[in-house]
Design a protein around this motif. Structure first.
Motif, PDB file in Angstrom:
ATOM      1  N   ASN A 151      -2.030   8.199   5.863  1.00 26.64           N
ATOM      2  CA  ASN A 151      -1.097   7.580   4.947  1.00 26.64           C
ATOM      3  C   ASN A 151       0.232   7.415   5.665  1.00 26.64           C
ATOM      4  O   ASN A 151       0.499   8.122   6.628  1.00 26.64           O
ATOM      5  CB  ASN A 151      -0.935   8.461   3.701  1.00 26.64           C
ATOM      6  N   ALA A 152       1.057   6.475   5.209  1.00 29.88           N
ATOM      7  CA  ALA A 152       2.320   6.193   5.895  1.00 29.88           C
ATOM      8  C   ALA A 152       3.470   6.836   5.139  1.00 29.88           C
ATOM      9  O   ALA A 152       3.841   6.375   4.058  1.00 29.88           O
ATOM     10  CB  ALA A 152       2.522   4.690   6.003  1.00 29.88           C
ATOM     11  N   LEU A 153       4.004   7.905   5.694  1.00 30.26           N
ATOM     12  CA  LEU A 153       5.154   8.565   5.098  1.00 30.26           C
ATOM     13  C   LEU A 153       6.323   7.591   5.151  1.00 30.26           C
ATOM     14  O   LEU A 153       6.555   6.960   6.182  1.00 30.26           O
ATOM     15  CB  LEU A 153       5.469   9.832   5.900  1.00 30.26           C
ATOM     16  N   GLN A 154       7.043   7.448   4.047  1.00 24.27           N
ATOM     17  CA  GLN A 154       8.171   6.513   4.049  1.00 24.27           C
ATOM     18  C   GLN A 154       9.163   6.920   5.132  1.00 24.27           C
ATOM     19  O   GLN A 154       9.426   8.092   5.331  1.00 24.27           O
ATOM     20  CB  GLN A 154       8.855   6.505   2.680  1.00 24.27           C
ATOM     21  N   GLY A 155       9.684   5.947   5.829  1.00 25.65           N
ATOM     22  CA  GLY A 155      10.667   6.232   6.872  1.00 25.65           C
ATOM     23  C   GLY A 155      10.061   6.482   8.231  1.00 25.65           C
ATOM     24  O   GLY A 155      10.779   6.585   9.219  1.00 25.65           O
ATOM     25  N   HIS A 209       1.802   3.224   0.611  1.00 31.11           N
ATOM     26  CA  HIS A 209       0.347   3.046   0.633  1.00 31.11           C
ATOM     27  C   HIS A 209       0.000   1.672   1.174  1.00 31.11           C
ATOM     28  O   HIS A 209       0.776   0.722   1.057  1.00 31.11           O
ATOM     29  CB  HIS A 209      -0.219   3.196  -0.782  1.00 31.11           C
ATOM     30  N   GLN A 210      -1.187   1.584   1.724  1.00 30.37           N
ATOM     31  CA  GLN A 210      -1.686   0.285   2.133  1.00 30.37           C
ATOM     32  C   GLN A 210      -1.968  -0.526   0.866  1.00 30.37           C
ATOM     33  O   GLN A 210      -2.545  -0.006  -0.090  1.00 30.37           O
ATOM     34  CB  GLN A 210      -2.978   0.513   2.905  1.00 30.37           C
ATOM     35  N   VAL A 211      -1.520  -1.769   0.865  1.00 26.43           N
ATOM     36  CA  VAL A 211      -1.713  -2.631  -0.313  1.00 26.43           C
ATOM     37  C   VAL A 211      -2.535  -3.825   0.136  1.00 26.43           C
ATOM     38  O   VAL A 211      -2.108  -4.578   1.011  1.00 26.43           O
ATOM     39  CB  VAL A 211      -0.356  -3.123  -0.864  1.00 26.43           C
ATOM     40  N   THR A 212      -3.721  -3.993  -0.427  1.00 31.94           N
ATOM     41  CA  THR A 212      -4.625  -5.035   0.045  1.00 31.94           C
ATOM     42  C   THR A 212      -5.065  -5.923  -1.104  1.00 31.94           C
ATOM     43  O   THR A 212      -5.565  -5.425  -2.120  1.00 31.94           O
ATOM     44  CB  THR A 212      -5.889  -4.386   0.675  1.00 31.94           C
ATOM     45  N   PRO A 213      -4.890  -7.253  -0.970  1.00 33.44           N
ATOM     46  CA  PRO A 213      -5.398  -8.167  -2.004  1.00 33.44           C
ATOM     47  C   PRO A 213      -6.929  -8.117  -2.042  1.00 33.44           C
ATOM     48  O   PRO A 213      -7.566  -7.696  -1.077  1.00 33.44           O
ATOM     49  CB  PRO A 213      -4.938  -9.549  -1.527  1.00 33.44           C
ATOM     50  N   THR A 214      -7.495  -8.564  -3.153  1.00 32.60           N
ATOM     51  CA  THR A 214      -8.943  -8.483  -3.297  1.00 32.60           C
ATOM     52  C   THR A 214      -9.614  -9.858  -3.186  1.00 32.60           C
ATOM     53  O   THR A 214     -10.795  -9.990  -3.432  1.00 32.60           O
ATOM     54  CB  THR A 214      -9.320  -7.834  -4.643  1.00 32.60           C
ATOM     55  N   ARG A 215      -8.831 -10.895  -2.885  1.00 31.24           N
ATOM     56  CA  ARG A 215      -9.425 -12.204  -2.590  1.00 31.24           C
ATOM     57  C   ARG A 215      -8.568 -12.871  -1.522  1.00 31.24           C
ATOM     58  O   ARG A 215      -7.433 -12.432  -1.261  1.00 31.24           O
ATOM     59  CB  ARG A 215      -9.500 -13.086  -3.836  1.00 31.24           C
ATOM     60  N   LEU A 216      -9.098 -13.922  -0.910  1.00 31.93           N
ATOM     61  CA  LEU A 216      -8.336 -14.658   0.094  1.00 31.93           C
ATOM     62  C   LEU A 216      -7.184 -15.369  -0.596  1.00 31.93           C
ATOM     63  O   LEU A 216      -7.387 -16.133  -1.532  1.00 31.93           O
ATOM     64  CB  LEU A 216      -9.244 -15.673   0.802  1.00 31.93           C
ATOM     65  N   LEU A 217      -5.971 -15.077  -0.136  1.00 26.40           N
ATOM     66  CA  LEU A 217      -4.797 -15.674  -0.765  1.00 26.40           C
ATOM     67  C   LEU A 217      -4.245 -16.780   0.119  1.00 26.40           C
ATOM     68  O   LEU A 217      -4.163 -16.631   1.331  1.00 26.40           O
ATOM     69  CB  LEU A 217      -3.719 -14.610  -0.982  1.00 26.40           C
ATOM     70  N   GLU A 218      -3.888 -17.874  -0.509  1.00 26.80           N
ATOM     71  CA  GLU A 218      -3.262 -18.984   0.217  1.00 26.80           C
ATOM     72  C   GLU A 218      -1.748 -18.830   0.097  1.00 26.80           C
ATOM     73  O   GLU A 218      -1.260 -18.161  -0.790  1.00 26.80           O
ATOM     74  CB  GLU A 218      -3.677 -20.320  -0.411  1.00 26.80           C
TER      75      GLU A 218
END
Ligand SMILES: *Cc1c(COP(=O)(O)O)cnc(C)c1O
Length: 461
Positions: free
Chosen positions: A264-268, A357-366
């Motif tokens: 996980n990515a600690l802020q900073g 946190h990693q934020v990932t879309p769930t479909r291909l976004l244009e």
């Protein structure tokens, strides 16, 4: 340099660089997306169980704990792993880990009762924490659980309980000390440098009912430097030798607590977790090298080496769980940034206060990715899931996956404003089970009662 060759001074000016806008590299395209979790379609999960939704991978949990144990068992041999309940005490999570051989590590009467109810035998429960009162200690003594002493008043209380029960009780001492690598947590356990820990060991040596047989320390959490653990083990082993000499006790276990970092990515933090977070093998190498070195003498003298106990929480569960959340609205902030309103906020993702946190879309976004703020659904200013993340435009109903979220969210989530949603587990054959049902009004008011004169909402007159 002559006076005339100097350039005249002019006031510097700063022009903000707008992330994501078209520049000489072009714009970002083909944004990474993920439409499945452990082979199960996200759309199907949301249709069946609603949004927001927590999803746990049973197989990932098993793989993680196996990897952890393999890293240590191949280097030291005598290793026990105890699952830290407060990291995630959903029954399905605990039992998956217990099936893999994990003991339970609990820090309150509630957690002890939960472990016992799940079927963990008392002798495989390590009872930590600064708050243990007489009734629960009496139960643990009667059942033979393992008590980790935190302070002197607890030692005296346990002594009196053991005397009343006419029992010999084996105890572990929690220690704190300075390794030079992490901020010492002096509030838990007995301090070594001040001599308080050795004083307590001597008291235990003189006790007619308590036997000191284990040492414990939990230095902190998300510890990125394996050398901290090597120092910890050396200090604990030196204390073990001194305590045995001074009190005649026999220490049979060294418990190094938890604290291994998760992906996980600690802020900073500047570097991504893939470059910062040590592997289990790297932690194990540092710890087992120090442990083998520090216990070689015992081996030569024919005395048993202590069992190594580990209580890793976040590094085992974090990446085994995701949170899926849906967009309920789009907004533009006054500073021009895009923002999204989501159906999950810090009420569910408590760790959003500390981690990106990693934020990932769930479909291909244009479309062009832009700096975006992610807000939760709460009517409260601190409800920010991410202050800044590059995302292409999303529509209402689109969903995002937050990961990793397995550690400290299903336990620290807040009952505030919203119901807590379903938690689902994906099993090895892609079968699904609800492991915690979404809350509803009946759940929320189950503990309440309304005095008779307040049952009517009609106002007088
Ligand atoms: C919280 C806790 C753990 C687990 O810590 P992680 O950082 O999640 O690995 C282990 N032992 C004790 C005593 C704890 O309080």
């Amino acid at each position: 340099m002559s006076e005339s060759s100097k350039k005249s001074w002019s006031k510097p000016s700063l022009t903000p660089h707008r992330m994501g806008a078209l520049n000489k590299f072009g714009s970002m395209h083909g944004y990474h997306y993920q439409d499945k979790f452990e082979g199960v379609s996200i759309a199907e999960l949301l249709a069946k169980y609603g949004s927001p939704l927590f999803v746990i991978s049973e197989q990932r949990l098993r793989d993680n704990v196996r990897k952890l144990l393999r890293a240590f068992e191949t280097r030291y041999g005598n290793v026990t792993y105890a699952w830290s309940y407060k990291t995630n005490y959903l029954g399905a999570v605990c039992n998956t880990l217990h099936q893999e051989g994990a003991w339970a590590e609990v820090v309150s009467a509630f957690e002890y009762e939960k472990a016992r109810q799940l079927g963990v035998p008392a002798e495989k429960i390590l009872f930590n924490g600064p708050h243990k009162e007489r009734p629960i200690l009496e139960r643990v003594v009667a059942e033979g659980g393992r008590i980790h002493l935190d302070h002197l008043d607890e030692l005296y209380l346990l002594e009196s309980i053991a005397r009343d029960a006419n029992k010999q009780v084996n105890v572990t001492m929690r220690l704190n000390f300075d390794t030079g690598y992490t901020e010492p947590w002096s509030r838990f356990g007995f301090n070594i440098e001040s001599g308080k820990a050795m004083d307590a060991a001597r008291l235990l040596g003189q006790s007619s009912h308590l036997n000191l047989c284990g040492l414990h320390s939990h230095m902190g959490t998300f510890i990125l430097d394996p050398r901290a653990y090597a120092a910890q083990v050396r200090i604990m082993c030196a204390f073990m030798d001194q305590a045995e000499l001074a009190t005649g006790c026999r220490i049979d276990s060294i418990d190094i607590g938890g604290g291994f970092a998760s992906m996980n990515a600690l802020q900073g933090s500047y570097l991504p977790p893939e470059q910062l977070v040590p592997s289990f093998d790297q932690y194990a190498e540092a710890i087992c090298t120090a442990l083998n070195d520090s216990t070689r003498e015992r081996d030569l003298k024919g005395r048993a080496r202590p069992r190594l106990i580990m209580e890793s929480g976040r590094s085992v569960v974090d990446d085994a769980e995701v949170l899926i959340s849906s967009v309920v609205g789009n907004k533009h902030m006054l500073d021009g940034r895009r923002s999204l309103v989501l159906d999950a906020g810090v009420n569910l993702l408590f760790t959003a206060f500390w981690y990106n946190h990693q934020v990932t879309p769930t479909r291909l976004l244009e479309g062009v990715a832009e700096d975006t703020v992610l807000y939760g659904p709460l009517c409260m200013n601190i409800d920010v899931m991410r202050t800044s993340v590059m995302l292409p435009p999303l529509n209402v109903g689109d969903s995002l996956i937050f990961s990793p979220v397995g550690a400290y969210n299903n336990t620290q989530w807040m009952q505030f404003i919203e119901y807590r949603p379903n938690v689902v587990m994906v099993h090895a054959d892609q079968q699904l089970s609800v492991v915690r049902k979404a809350e509803n009004l009946d759940v929320m008011i189950a503990q309440e009662s309304i005095p008779a004169h307040l049952t009517s909402v009609k106002s007088k007159g």
